[in-house]
Design a protein around this motif. Sequence first.
Motif, PDB file in Angstrom:
ATOM      1  N   VAL A 260      36.940  53.312  53.987  1.00  0.00           N
ATOM      2  CA  VAL A 260      37.948  53.147  52.939  1.00  0.00           C
ATOM      3  C   VAL A 260      37.318  52.484  51.714  1.00  0.00           C
ATOM      4  O   VAL A 260      36.495  51.576  51.843  1.00  0.00           O
ATOM      5  N   CYS A 261      37.686  52.960  50.536  1.00  0.00           N
ATOM      6  CA  CYS A 261      37.193  52.363  49.291  1.00  0.00           C
ATOM      7  C   CYS A 261      38.035  51.134  48.957  1.00  0.00           C
ATOM      8  O   CYS A 261      39.258  51.165  49.072  1.00  0.00           O
ATOM      9  N   ASP A 262      37.365  50.075  48.549  1.00  0.00           N
ATOM     10  CA  ASP A 262      38.064  48.862  48.125  1.00  0.00           C
ATOM     11  C   ASP A 262      37.173  48.104  47.145  1.00  0.00           C
ATOM     12  O   ASP A 262      35.995  48.412  46.989  1.00  0.00           O
ATOM     13  N   CYS A 263      37.748  47.103  46.517  1.00  0.00           N
ATOM     14  CA  CYS A 263      37.053  46.352  45.469  1.00  0.00           C
ATOM     15  C   CYS A 263      35.782  45.677  45.980  1.00  0.00           C
ATOM     16  O   CYS A 263      35.749  45.140  47.085  1.00  0.00           O
ATOM     17  N   ALA A 264      34.769  45.686  45.144  1.00  0.00           N
ATOM     18  CA  ALA A 264      33.527  44.967  45.426  1.00  0.00           C
ATOM     19  C   ALA A 264      33.780  43.474  45.221  1.00  0.00           C
ATOM     20  O   ALA A 264      34.756  43.090  44.567  1.00  0.00           O
ATOM     21  N   PRO A 265      32.934  42.610  45.773  1.00  0.00           N
ATOM     22  CA  PRO A 265      33.096  41.173  45.528  1.00  0.00           C
ATOM     23  C   PRO A 265      33.062  40.859  44.025  1.00  0.00           C
ATOM     24  O   PRO A 265      32.406  41.557  43.253  1.00  0.00           O
ATOM     25  N   ALA A 266      33.780  39.829  43.633  1.00  0.00           N
ATOM     26  CA  ALA A 266      33.892  39.365  42.238  1.00  0.00           C
ATOM     27  C   ALA A 266      34.680  40.333  41.363  1.00  0.00           C
ATOM     28  O   ALA A 266      34.653  40.239  40.149  1.00  0.00           O
ATOM     29  N   THR A 267      35.382  41.278  41.992  1.00  0.00           N
ATOM     30  CA  THR A 267      36.274  42.157  41.244  1.00  0.00           C
ATOM     31  C   THR A 267      37.684  42.008  41.799  1.00  0.00           C
ATOM     32  O   THR A 267      37.877  41.530  42.918  1.00  0.00           O
TER      33      THR A 267
ATOM     34  N   THR B  33      17.000  30.411  37.196  1.00  0.00           N
ATOM     35  CA  THR B  33      17.817  31.549  36.762  1.00  0.00           C
ATOM     36  C   THR B  33      19.286  31.455  37.176  1.00  0.00           C
ATOM     37  O   THR B  33      19.873  32.430  37.622  1.00  0.00           O
ATOM     38  N   TYR B  34      19.875  30.288  37.017  1.00  0.00           N
ATOM     39  CA  TYR B  34      21.317  30.164  37.204  1.00  0.00           C
ATOM     40  C   TYR B  34      21.991  30.454  35.872  1.00  0.00           C
ATOM     41  O   TYR B  34      21.570  29.949  34.826  1.00  0.00           O
ATOM     42  N   VAL B  35      23.025  31.285  35.921  1.00  0.00           N
ATOM     43  CA  VAL B  35      23.756  31.663  34.716  1.00  0.00           C
ATOM     44  C   VAL B  35      25.250  31.556  34.986  1.00  0.00           C
ATOM     45  O   VAL B  35      25.690  31.486  36.135  1.00  0.00           O
ATOM     46  N   LEU B  36      26.017  31.562  33.916  1.00  0.00           N
ATOM     47  CA  LEU B  36      27.464  31.537  34.047  1.00  0.00           C
ATOM     48  C   LEU B  36      27.938  32.897  34.554  1.00  0.00           C
ATOM     49  O   LEU B  36      27.544  33.940  34.031  1.00  0.00           O
ATOM     50  N   GLY B  37      28.752  32.873  35.591  1.00  0.00           N
ATOM     51  CA  GLY B  37      29.268  34.115  36.168  1.00  0.00           C
ATOM     52  C   GLY B  37      30.445  33.825  37.071  1.00  0.00           C
ATOM     53  O   GLY B  37      30.974  32.714  37.086  1.00  0.00           O
ATOM     54  N   VAL B  38      30.842  34.813  37.833  1.00  0.00           N
ATOM     55  CA  VAL B  38      31.954  34.660  38.770  1.00  0.00           C
ATOM     56  C   VAL B  38      31.382  34.561  40.175  1.00  0.00           C
ATOM     57  O   VAL B  38      30.618  35.424  40.604  1.00  0.00           O
ATOM     58  N   ASN B  39      31.748  33.491  40.858  1.00  0.00           N
ATOM     59  CA  ASN B  39      31.312  33.306  42.238  1.00  0.00           C
ATOM     60  C   ASN B  39      32.019  34.364  43.090  1.00  0.00           C
ATOM     61  O   ASN B  39      33.247  34.378  43.162  1.00  0.00           O
ATOM     62  N   PRO B  40      31.267  35.259  43.724  1.00  0.00           N
ATOM     63  CA  PRO B  40      31.908  36.342  44.479  1.00  0.00           C
ATOM     64  C   PRO B  40      32.636  35.883  45.740  1.00  0.00           C
ATOM     65  O   PRO B  40      33.426  36.635  46.299  1.00  0.00           O
ATOM     66  N   ILE B  41      32.426  34.656  46.154  1.00  0.00           N
ATOM     67  CA  ILE B  41      33.088  34.163  47.360  1.00  0.00           C
ATOM     68  C   ILE B  41      34.467  33.584  47.044  1.00  0.00           C
ATOM     69  O   ILE B  41      35.453  33.900  47.698  1.00  0.00           O
ATOM     70  N   ASN B  42      34.553  32.743  46.005  1.00  0.00           N
ATOM     71  CA  ASN B  42      35.844  32.113  45.712  1.00  0.00           C
ATOM     72  C   ASN B  42      36.511  32.640  44.435  1.00  0.00           C
ATOM     73  O   ASN B  42      37.577  32.168  44.052  1.00  0.00           O
TER      74      ASN B  42
ATOM     75  N   ALA C  40      21.321  52.661  45.003  1.00  0.00           N
ATOM     76  CA  ALA C  40      21.367  51.211  45.178  1.00  0.00           C
ATOM     77  C   ALA C  40      22.513  50.655  44.346  1.00  0.00           C
ATOM     78  O   ALA C  40      22.725  51.053  43.210  1.00  0.00           O
ATOM     79  N   ALA C  41      23.251  49.732  44.939  1.00  0.00           N
ATOM     80  CA  ALA C  41      24.385  49.135  44.235  1.00  0.00           C
ATOM     81  C   ALA C  41      23.891  48.262  43.097  1.00  0.00           C
ATOM     82  O   ALA C  41      22.904  47.544  43.242  1.00  0.00           O
ATOM     83  N   PRO C  42      24.562  48.307  41.951  1.00  0.00           N
ATOM     84  CA  PRO C  42      24.193  47.399  40.862  1.00  0.00           C
ATOM     85  C   PRO C  42      24.340  45.951  41.323  1.00  0.00           C
ATOM     86  O   PRO C  42      25.162  45.656  42.193  1.00  0.00           O
ATOM     87  N   PRO C  43      23.561  45.029  40.755  1.00  0.00           N
ATOM     88  CA  PRO C  43      23.609  43.637  41.215  1.00  0.00           C
ATOM     89  C   PRO C  43      24.989  42.998  41.102  1.00  0.00           C
ATOM     90  O   PRO C  43      25.352  42.163  41.916  1.00  0.00           O
ATOM     91  N   ASP C  44      25.788  43.408  40.104  1.00  0.00           N
ATOM     92  CA  ASP C  44      27.102  42.788  39.954  1.00  0.00           C
ATOM     93  C   ASP C  44      28.109  43.252  41.010  1.00  0.00           C
ATOM     94  O   ASP C  44      29.239  42.789  41.040  1.00  0.00           O
ATOM     95  N   TYR C  45      27.703  44.132  41.909  1.00  0.00           N
ATOM     96  CA  TYR C  45      28.570  44.545  43.016  1.00  0.00           C
ATOM     97  C   TYR C  45      28.466  43.582  44.196  1.00  0.00           C
ATOM     98  O   TYR C  45      29.294  43.609  45.078  1.00  0.00           O
ATOM     99  N   HIS C  46      27.449  42.749  44.254  1.00  0.00           N
ATOM    100  CA  HIS C  46      27.262  41.734  45.306  1.00  0.00           C
ATOM    101  C   HIS C  46      27.472  42.329  46.700  1.00  0.00           C
ATOM    102  O   HIS C  46      28.197  41.774  47.525  1.00  0.00           O
ATOM    103  N   ILE C  47      26.838  43.447  46.965  1.00  0.00           N
ATOM    104  CA  ILE C  47      27.058  44.153  48.232  1.00  0.00           C
ATOM    105  C   ILE C  47      26.689  43.307  49.449  1.00  0.00           C
ATOM    106  O   ILE C  47      27.288  43.426  50.508  1.00  0.00           O
ATOM    107  N   GLU C  48      25.748  42.395  49.284  1.00  0.00           N
ATOM    108  CA  GLU C  48      25.340  41.554  50.412  1.00  0.00           C
ATOM    109  C   GLU C  48      26.438  40.572  50.825  1.00  0.00           C
ATOM    110  O   GLU C  48      26.431  40.054  51.931  1.00  0.00           O
ATOM    111  N   LEU C  49      27.411  40.328  49.950  1.00  0.00           N
ATOM    112  CA  LEU C  49      28.509  39.407  50.257  1.00  0.00           C
ATOM    113  C   LEU C  49      29.824  40.133  50.525  1.00  0.00           C
ATOM    114  O   LEU C  49      30.854  39.496  50.724  1.00  0.00           O
ATOM    115  N   ALA C  50      29.788  41.451  50.513  1.00  0.00           N
ATOM    116  CA  ALA C  50      31.013  42.233  50.664  1.00  0.00           C
ATOM    117  C   ALA C  50      31.641  42.020  52.033  1.00  0.00           C
ATOM    118  O   ALA C  50      30.971  42.090  53.054  1.00  0.00           O
TER     119      ALA C  50
END
Length: 201
Positions: free
Chosen positions: A66-73, A144-153, A175-185
């Motif tokens: 089933v298709c569903d939202c990637a982390p941080a989306t 390399t820490y930058v402002l972004g959305v934590n995909p967990i919370n 390959a999934a783009p990095p902003d998809y955070h597939i490793e945390l899905a």
Amino acid sequence: MIKTRLLLLCALSAFLMGIEAQIAFVEDADIDKKKVNLAGRKPLYSPARCPRYQLLYPGDQQLDWVCDCAPATLYYPETDACYPAYRQGPCEQGQMLVLYKEKIIPECVRNPCNTDGHFMIRDTCYEFGNTKHEGNPCPFKEYTYVLGVNPINLMVDCVKLSVQLETRISQDEAAAPPDYHIELAEKCSRGSRLLAQGRCT
């Protein structure tokens, strides 16, 4: 004789209708994240099968996906699509899509920076993913820490910049783009379509 047949026909049809009314089919079974058939099956990046900002998650049956939202989306029901959190997405100009802690459905709220991809911290607007030293509010810039959305919370945070190098000779074409955070899905995570539709247990 005709009355008897008509009466018998009416009784038979009423009986059959009564049986038919008792048959029910489950349309959308709840999805249990801990089902045995999910073991070893990981979400996949499949742009041919899933819309933008979505991953292909294992379903509740062995060969079901089933298709569903990637982390941080976030899933936005009015458009039946997923959008990056704290970005304009389906919202009007000068707004951003936010999912408050106590909510299931995200809302469009005013972006004080009035620019998509920017977030205000202590009266200063910063751009998500900006690696320039002066435009980055995060500590540990050298790591390399930058402002972004934590995909967990799903909160704005300093996140480690994900680097993905593309070459002409690639082993993995999709390959999934990095902003998809597939490793945390994780299926049925906060902000997902399945959770918003009440299909998770």
